[in-house]
Design an enzyme around this catalytic site. Structure first.
Site, mmCIF file in Angstrom:
data_model
loop_
_atom_site.group_PDB
_atom_site.id
_atom_site.type_symbol
_atom_site.label_atom_id
_atom_site.label_comp_id
_atom_site.label_asym_id
_atom_site.label_seq_id
_atom_site.Cartn_x
_atom_site.Cartn_y
_atom_site.Cartn_z
ATOM 1 N N SER A 139 57.695 15.516 -101.573
ATOM 2 C CA SER A 139 58.420 16.145 -102.681
ATOM 3 C C SER A 139 57.517 17.058 -103.509
ATOM 4 O O SER A 139 56.301 16.888 -103.553
ATOM 5 C CB SER A 139 59.010 15.067 -103.594
HETATM 6 N N1 SAH Z 1 58.467 9.955 -101.514
HETATM 7 C C1 SAH Z 1 58.186 10.819 -100.399
HETATM 8 C C2 SAH Z 1 59.307 11.810 -100.137
HETATM 9 C C3 SAH Z 1 59.832 11.596 -98.767
HETATM 10 S S1 SAH Z 1 61.278 12.449 -98.288
HETATM 11 C C4 SAH Z 1 56.832 11.488 -100.545
HETATM 12 O O1 SAH Z 1 56.234 11.368 -101.623
HETATM 13 O O2 SAH Z 1 56.342 12.068 -99.576
HETATM 14 C C5 SAH Z 1 62.419 11.085 -98.137
HETATM 15 C C6 SAH Z 1 62.111 10.023 -97.125
HETATM 16 O O3 SAH Z 1 63.208 9.119 -97.120
HETATM 17 C C7 SAH Z 1 61.959 10.485 -95.675
HETATM 18 O O4 SAH Z 1 60.705 10.090 -95.196
HETATM 19 C C8 SAH Z 1 63.090 9.765 -94.935
HETATM 20 O O5 SAH Z 1 62.745 9.372 -93.620
HETATM 21 C C9 SAH Z 1 63.317 8.568 -95.829
HETATM 22 N N2 SAH Z 1 64.614 7.900 -95.694
HETATM 23 C C10 SAH Z 1 65.844 8.446 -95.491
HETATM 24 N N3 SAH Z 1 66.780 7.483 -95.437
HETATM 25 C C11 SAH Z 1 66.130 6.283 -95.624
HETATM 26 C C12 SAH Z 1 66.541 4.913 -95.671
HETATM 27 N N4 SAH Z 1 67.821 4.544 -95.533
HETATM 28 N N5 SAH Z 1 65.600 3.971 -95.850
HETATM 29 C C13 SAH Z 1 64.291 4.297 -95.988
HETATM 30 N N6 SAH Z 1 63.840 5.576 -95.955
HETATM 31 C C14 SAH Z 1 64.746 6.551 -95.778
#
Ligand code: SAH
Length: 226
Positions: free
Chosen positions: A66
């Site tokens: 993000s």
């Molecule tokens: N907090 C992260 C942002 C990641 S983007 C950072 O700092 O890099 C969002 C993430 O949510 C992705 O990696 C995606 O695979 C995950 N995601 C999507 N649906 C999900 C679910 N049901 N349970 C766990 N993770 C999930």
């Protein structure tokens, strides 16, 4: 080595001043965490020179780390105290979990992609974050075995408010979640659990997150191209 370290710390300080404090994030502990956590470790090696850009970056498996400002905004809204137990849904790179780890006593972060979870664990270890546990599973169902939590931060967007997560909050606990039926834009909500089992809701503004895929999120093939 020392100079290199000073240069990256200076770059993070600049990131905080120009992108985060300048946009109104004022929580000193959050700003300090954003200066201390080595964001450059959590972006793919070939994108390191863009680690402090004012936007998200790709991290593989179609996911993103993000934008720094959004990480800070969510961490501030979560109102985390040093003794808090925090749940993050969507580990991705592990960067957001590292920031939460700086603010809280303990963090559990759930990621649905096993390869991302594995890489995030390695980076968190490299960054010295010892109070963050990364687990693999469907985060729309939360992590009941470690509930209740003082704060839950969701970094992918469900179409509706996820009920299981609200139930895993302490009374007074905060759920920060981007909610929206549109794949390209959502509202960032802060839901505070009340003693009567309900929630108080504050709308923090418009955001754009990747879809939250799972039982209380989007289906595998939904949420794209809407
Ligand atoms: N907090 C992260 C942002 C990641 S983007 C950072 O700092 O890099 C969002 C993430 O949510 C992705 O990696 C995606 O695979 C995950 N995601 C999507 N649906 C999900 C679910 N049901 N349970 C766990 N993770 C999930």
């Amino acid at each position: 080595m020392r100079n290199q370290e000073d240069r990256t710390t200076a770059a993070r300080r600049r990131m905080v001043e120009t992108q985060i404090a300048a946009r109104g994030v004022g929580d000193g502990r959050v700003l300090e965490a954003m200066i201390r956590v080595p964001r450059e470790l959590f972006v793919p090696e070939h994108l390191r020179e863009r680690a402090f850009d004012d936007g998200p970056l790709p991290i593989g498996s179609g996911q993103t780390i993000s934008q720094p400002y959004v990480v800070a905004l969510m961490a501030e809204a979560a109102g985390i105290e040093p003794a808090d137990r925090v749940l993050e849904i969507g580990t991705g790179s592990g960067y957001g979990a590292a920031i939460l780890g700086h603010l809280a006593e303990r963090v559990v972060s759930v990621e649905r992609h096993a390869d991302l979870a594995e890489r995030a664990r390695a980076r968190l270890a490299e960054a010295g974050c010892r109070n963050v546990e990364v687990v693999c599973g469907d985060g729309t169902l939360g992590w009941p075995q470690a509930a209740p939590f003082d704060a839950i931060v969701v970094t992918a967007a469900p179409p509706l408010r996820p009920r299981a997560l609200v139930h895993q909050l302490e009374v007074g606990g905060r759920l920060i979640v981007p909610v929206g039926a549109d794949r390209h834009s959502q509202r960032l909500l802060c839901l505070t659990r009340t003693a009567d089992g309900g929630c108080e809701e504050v709308d923090l503004g418009g955001v754009a997150f990747v879809p939250l895929v799972g039982e209380e999120g989007w289906g595998e093939d939904e949420g794209h191209g809407r």
